[in-house]
Design a protein around this motif. Structure first.
Motif: not given
Length: 103
Positions: A1-10, A20-25, A37-43, A58-64
């Protein structure tokens, strides 16, 4: 599994609704790309304020696997929402930090 973790400075003018709209996309990409496999986001709620360095979101995406991650990176829908995220961060691409972890 690969966890793609992204930190953001909005930027300060980016609303919670815009984020929220960007995260929904991004979350909808799970229906588009089967290797997600999974997607999570938050402050970022860290109390180590001196170490946050402006990364309040931040958000992360888990890939198979790596192939699924690579498909995501090449995908036109991901690239489009990614460009909108970059447009809302401080310094453009400099407002985005990516870390990929393999499990």
């Amino acid at each position: 599994m690969i966890r793609h973790f992204v930190l953001l400075r909005f930027r300060a003018d980016v609303s919670a609704e815009t984020k929220s709209g960007l995260y929904e996309e991004l979350a909808r990409l799970r229906d588009h790309l089967p290797g997600i496999v999974d997607f999570q986001c938050g402050s970022n709620v860290s109390v180590e304020t001196e170490l946050i360095r402006g990364n309040h979101d931040a958000f992360w995406v888990d890939f198979a696997d790596e192939n699924a991650r690579d498909e995501y990176l090449r995908d036109h829908k991901h690239q489009a929402v990614g460009a909108r995220i970059v447009a809302h961060t401080i310094g453009g691409i400099d407002g985005v930090t990516v870390v990929d972890l393999q499990f």
